[in-house]
Design a protein around this motif. Structure first.
Motif, PDB file in Angstrom:
ATOM      1  N   LYS A   1       1.399  -0.899  18.336  1.00  0.00           N
ATOM      2  CA  LYS A   1      -0.111  -0.673  19.245  1.00  0.00           C
ATOM      3  C   LYS A   1       0.154  -1.349  20.680  1.00  0.00           C
TER       4      LYS A   1
ATOM      5  N   GLU B   1       2.361   7.321   5.046  1.00  0.00           N
ATOM      6  CA  GLU B   1       1.408   6.862   5.525  1.00  0.00           C
ATOM      7  C   GLU B   1       0.141   8.091   5.441  1.00  0.00           C
TER       8      GLU B   1
ATOM      9  N   TYR C   1      -3.868  -9.904  13.889  1.00  0.00           N
ATOM     10  CA  TYR C   1      -5.048  -9.801  12.871  1.00  0.00           C
ATOM     11  C   TYR C   1      -5.969 -10.942  12.854  1.00  0.00           C
TER      12      TYR C   1
ATOM     13  N   TYR D   1       0.777  -1.255  -0.119  1.00  0.00           N
ATOM     14  CA  TYR D   1       0.126   0.104   0.057  1.00  0.00           C
ATOM     15  C   TYR D   1       0.897   1.306  -0.089  1.00  0.00           C
TER      16      TYR D   1
ATOM     17  N   GLY E   1       3.201  -6.568  12.400  1.00  0.00           N
ATOM     18  CA  GLY E   1       2.937  -5.344  11.607  1.00  0.00           C
ATOM     19  C   GLY E   1       3.270  -5.853  10.243  1.00  0.00           C
ATOM     20  N   VAL E   2       2.620  -4.708   9.224  1.00  0.00           N
ATOM     21  CA  VAL E   2       2.605  -4.726   8.086  1.00  0.00           C
ATOM     22  C   VAL E   2       4.156  -4.779   7.374  1.00  0.00           C
TER      23      VAL E   2
ATOM     24  N   CYS F   1       3.272   4.625  13.954  1.00  0.00           N
ATOM     25  CA  CYS F   1       3.639   3.350  12.828  1.00  0.00           C
ATOM     26  C   CYS F   1       4.612   3.654  12.276  1.00  0.00           C
TER      27      CYS F   1
ATOM     28  N   TYR G   1      -0.670   9.075  15.518  1.00  0.00           N
ATOM     29  CA  TYR G   1      -0.917   7.574  15.197  1.00  0.00           C
ATOM     30  C   TYR G   1      -0.016   7.221  14.038  1.00  0.00           C
TER      31      TYR G   1
ATOM     32  N   GLN H   1       5.193  -0.313  12.499  1.00  0.00           N
ATOM     33  CA  GLN H   1       3.706  -0.301  12.210  1.00  0.00           C
ATOM     34  C   GLN H   1       2.848  -0.954  13.224  1.00  0.00           C
ATOM     35  N   SER H   2       2.200  -1.758  13.166  1.00  0.00           N
ATOM     36  CA  SER H   2       1.111  -2.195  14.089  1.00  0.00           C
ATOM     37  C   SER H   2       1.931  -2.853  15.186  1.00  0.00           C
TER      38      SER H   2
ATOM     39  N   ASN I   1      -6.967  -0.621  14.304  1.00  0.00           N
ATOM     40  CA  ASN I   1      -6.584   0.478  14.129  1.00  0.00           C
ATOM     41  C   ASN I   1      -7.464   1.511  14.807  1.00  0.00           C
TER      42      ASN I   1
ATOM     43  N   PHE J   1      -8.589  -5.906  10.370  1.00  0.00           N
ATOM     44  CA  PHE J   1      -7.908  -4.666  11.610  1.00  0.00           C
ATOM     45  C   PHE J   1      -8.389  -3.318  11.256  1.00  0.00           C
TER      46      PHE J   1
ATOM     47  N   ASN K   1      -8.046   5.288   7.233  1.00  0.00           N
ATOM     48  CA  ASN K   1      -7.916   5.761   9.094  1.00  0.00           C
ATOM     49  C   ASN K   1      -8.465   7.235   9.324  1.00  0.00           C
TER      50      ASN K   1
HETATM   51  N1  GLU Z   1       0.046   2.199   9.172  1.00  0.00           N
HETATM   52  C1  GLU Z   1      -0.936   1.081   9.207  1.00  0.00           C
HETATM   53  C2  GLU Z   1      -2.300   1.640   9.056  1.00  0.00           C
HETATM   54  O1  GLU Z   1      -2.686   1.993  10.172  1.00  0.00           O
HETATM   55  C3  GLU Z   1      -0.506  -0.014  10.110  1.00  0.00           C
HETATM   56  C4  GLU Z   1      -0.657  -1.347   9.513  1.00  0.00           C
HETATM   57  C5  GLU Z   1      -0.616  -2.463  10.451  1.00  0.00           C
HETATM   58  O2  GLU Z   1       0.792  -2.722  10.673  1.00  0.00           O
HETATM   59  O3  GLU Z   1      -1.245  -3.112  10.739  1.00  0.00           O
HETATM   60  O4  GLU Z   1      -3.187   1.324   8.428  1.00  0.00           O
END
Ligand code: GLU
Length: 580
Positions: A188, A294, A379, A148, A396-397, A331, A327, A184-185, A234, A217, A301
């Motif tokens: 979280k 991002e 996920y 993405y 994370g992605v 990430c 946020y 990335q995630s 998210n 997610f 988001n």
């Molecule tokens: N920056 C990504 C998002 O918020 C995080 C994706 C991830 O690692 O799940 O969509």
């Protein structure tokens, strides 16, 4: 003491034999440990090879760079430099006095390593199995890196690294463990843990739930109470970022606002300082181009943000755009598998970083975080992962997987190709293979499962023993011992049955250096109360240690918590109105 004749005849060939030989020698007691160690290691000429000694430590998982070996390694370096200029000295060999001088500052961790006291005593046997699992997963070339944003899409899919850190700071790295990538995630659970730490679970869970969502997610969905389902998806992570920022705003009122047109990085920098502490001061950086990408591709988001604002999911004062930007920045924070493994190990160790002894998170915050990682961290594969692996994890992605084996170790794997659920293909395979070989699954039976290997030794000292050691040293005014305990990652605010802590005893005995050390270096709270309600300040007052009471009073004034049992006025009056 003479060299051990048995060992001079036949040098042990592996760490296990060394450890067994040393233990035999120590059967008579731990006194004069340094001397015994020397006699054990030295050759016919009564000299010890620095390299051999370092290799031995390395095999236990203790790294030369370890903070707890700092003084020893500095002295060894000085010896080697001196030997370079002195032609009479034998290079890399040290005599008894020099050896003892070099090791004595860090003898606690050295003795722990060499007498099988680490949580994984036979580290080599353990890492040999890890090597095999690593190689097996290397052949897995399924999946594709996240597409993405260009920064993730163009990354080399062959990157593969695994890093391990135990709760005793034993380290092992395989493959690309020092290449930075974005959390990335994976951020979280850290974001959530820091928020719990700042604001308490009650406050945080007014805004976010604890249930798996059963949806993707980044789905536009809330639970039946109109809250995001949990902080690992998210929606929940965006609300949690708002709460974290709120905590940081309170904590740091003095930072300068950004200049016109520049992104506001103040809160991210503060969060990064906390990540740095979690990682034992290892690699944490910021990737600005990922952040900009991002932000530029964040329709979903933003949609989530507006939907949640409509449903009053945020604290009233939260600014939506600022929260979303915060946020995206979170990430985009970079780690390496190595720094990630230390973070995971800090979570495995109840919030105390094993390599620095820094208590970063409260143990309740860690427990809550691990619970949600267990049920929601992978996920839409979370349920299957909990079933098959049975351990808390977060992916994370960018291809990172942070896996925690509570009370034992943290593992971080990095490989960018993702499976159909968005988890790193090699990472998931590694976790599954790991639990196939070791009895780490939460529901593996530790007594009767013989099919799997248990690398845990008899090592872990009981908490009761820790309390006795700590309190006794505080009572005796033994600052050096206190420093050692702190470096070994002991919880310096441990209390006995009566709620008496090291700080109470040091205060009652008037040991000012210990009181200062506990308050200033170990961040022990001066508000701790024993079962009779006495604080360390009461103890210092009662036994008329004026200098110590002054130190405690000053500390209480500057650190008064929100729920302090006394008002600042009470403290100012010297607690005259309290029963002393
Ligand atoms: N920056 C990504 C998002 O918020 C995080 C994706 C991830 O690692 O799940 O969509």
């Amino acid at each position: 003491m003479e060299p051990n004749p048995k060992l001079l005849k036949r040098r042990p060939s592996n760490l296990k034999e060394w450890q067994e030989g040393l233990e035999e020698l120590l059967a008579s007691g731990m006194e004069d440990f340094e001397e015994k160690l020397f006699s054990f290691l030295c050759d016919h000429n009564h000299l010890v090879s620095i390299d051999r000694f370092k290799n031995l430590l390395d095999e236990t998982g203790l790294r030369e760079m370890d903070f707890r070996l700092r003084e020893t390694m500095r002295k060894f370096r000085a010896v080697l430099e001196r030997q370079l200029t002195d032609e009479h000295e034998l290079r890399g060999l040290v005599d008894k006095d020099t050896f003892i001088d070099c090791v004595s500052d860090n003898i606690v961790v050295i003795s722990k390593a060499l007498t099988s006291q680490f949580v994984i005593p036979e580290f080599k046997t353990f890492t040999d199995i890890i090597d095999t699992i690593y190689e097996t997963c290397k052949d897995n070339d399924s999946g594709l890196p996240a597409q993405y944003i260009p920064q993730l899409a163009r990354v080399d899919p062959s990157h593969w690294g695994v890093s391990i850190c135990t709760i005793d700071g034993q380290r092992y790295d395989l493959g690309e463990t020092s290449t930075p990538f974005c959390m990335q995630s994976v951020v979280k659970p850290l974001n959530y843990a820091l928020t719990l730490n700042d604001l308490s679970s009650e406050v945080v869970h007014q805004y976010v739930g604890q249930e798996p969502s059963g949806r993707s997610f980044n789905e536009l969905t809330l639970d039946y109470q109109h809250k995001p389902h949990n902080p690992m998806i998210n929606a929940g992570a965006i609300v949690t970022a708002g709460l974290l920022k709120k905590g940081l705003v309170i904590a740091d009122r003095f930072d300068y606002p950004p200049k016109e047109g520049e992104p506001d990085m103040r809160y991210t920098k503060q969060a990064m300082d906390q990540f740095k502490r979690l990682s034992g001061q290892e690699h944490i950086a910021f990737n600005n181009s990922v952040y900009l990408s991002e932000r530029a591709t964040a329709d979903r988001n933003f949609a989530l943000g507006y939907y949640m604002r409509e449903n009053k999911c945020f604290p009233p004062e939260a600014d939506l755009v600022e929260t979303l930007e915060f946020y995206f920045q979170l990430c985009s924070v970079e780690i390496t598998a190595e720094s990630g493994a230390v973070i995971a190990a800090t979570l495995a160790n109840g919030g105390i970083c094993p390599t620095t002894g820094d208590r970063v998170l409260d143990s309740d915050a860690v427990r809550n975080t691990l619970s949600l990682m267990h049920s929601c961290g992978m996920y839409d594969y979370s349920g299957q992962f909990a079933f098959k692996v049975g351990l808390p994890a977060k992916s994370g992605v960018a291809g990172g997987v942070m896996l925690v084996v509570p009370n034992l170790m943290g593992i971080f794997t990095w490989s960018p190709p993702l499976d159909q659920w968005g988890n790193s293909s090699r990472g998931v395979q590694f976790c599954e293979e790991l639990v196939g070989n070791f009895n780490f699954h939460n529901y593996d039976n530790l007594r009767h499962t013989s099919r799997k290997y248990d690398p845990r030794g008899r090592a872990v000292e009981s908490k009761a023993q820790d309390v006795v050691n700590l309190l006794f040293s505080a009572y005796n005014g033994d600052v050096t011992a206190m420093r050692r305990y702190a470096l070994l990652g002991m919880d310096m605010s441990l209390a006995d049955y009566d709620g008496r802590t090291a700080l109470h005893l040091a205060s009652a005995e008037g040991h000012e250096p210990i009181v200062r050390f506990l308050l200033e270096k170990c961040n022990v709270s001066s508000y701790l109360r024993d079962r009779w309600g006495f604080t360390p300040y009461h103890d210092a007052k009662r036994f008329k240690h004026d200098a110590v009471s002054e130190v405690l009073l000053e500390h209480m004034k500057t650190t008064a918590p929100k729920d302090a049992p006394f008002s600042i006025q009470d403290i100012d009056k010297g607690l005259h109105n309290m029963h002393l």
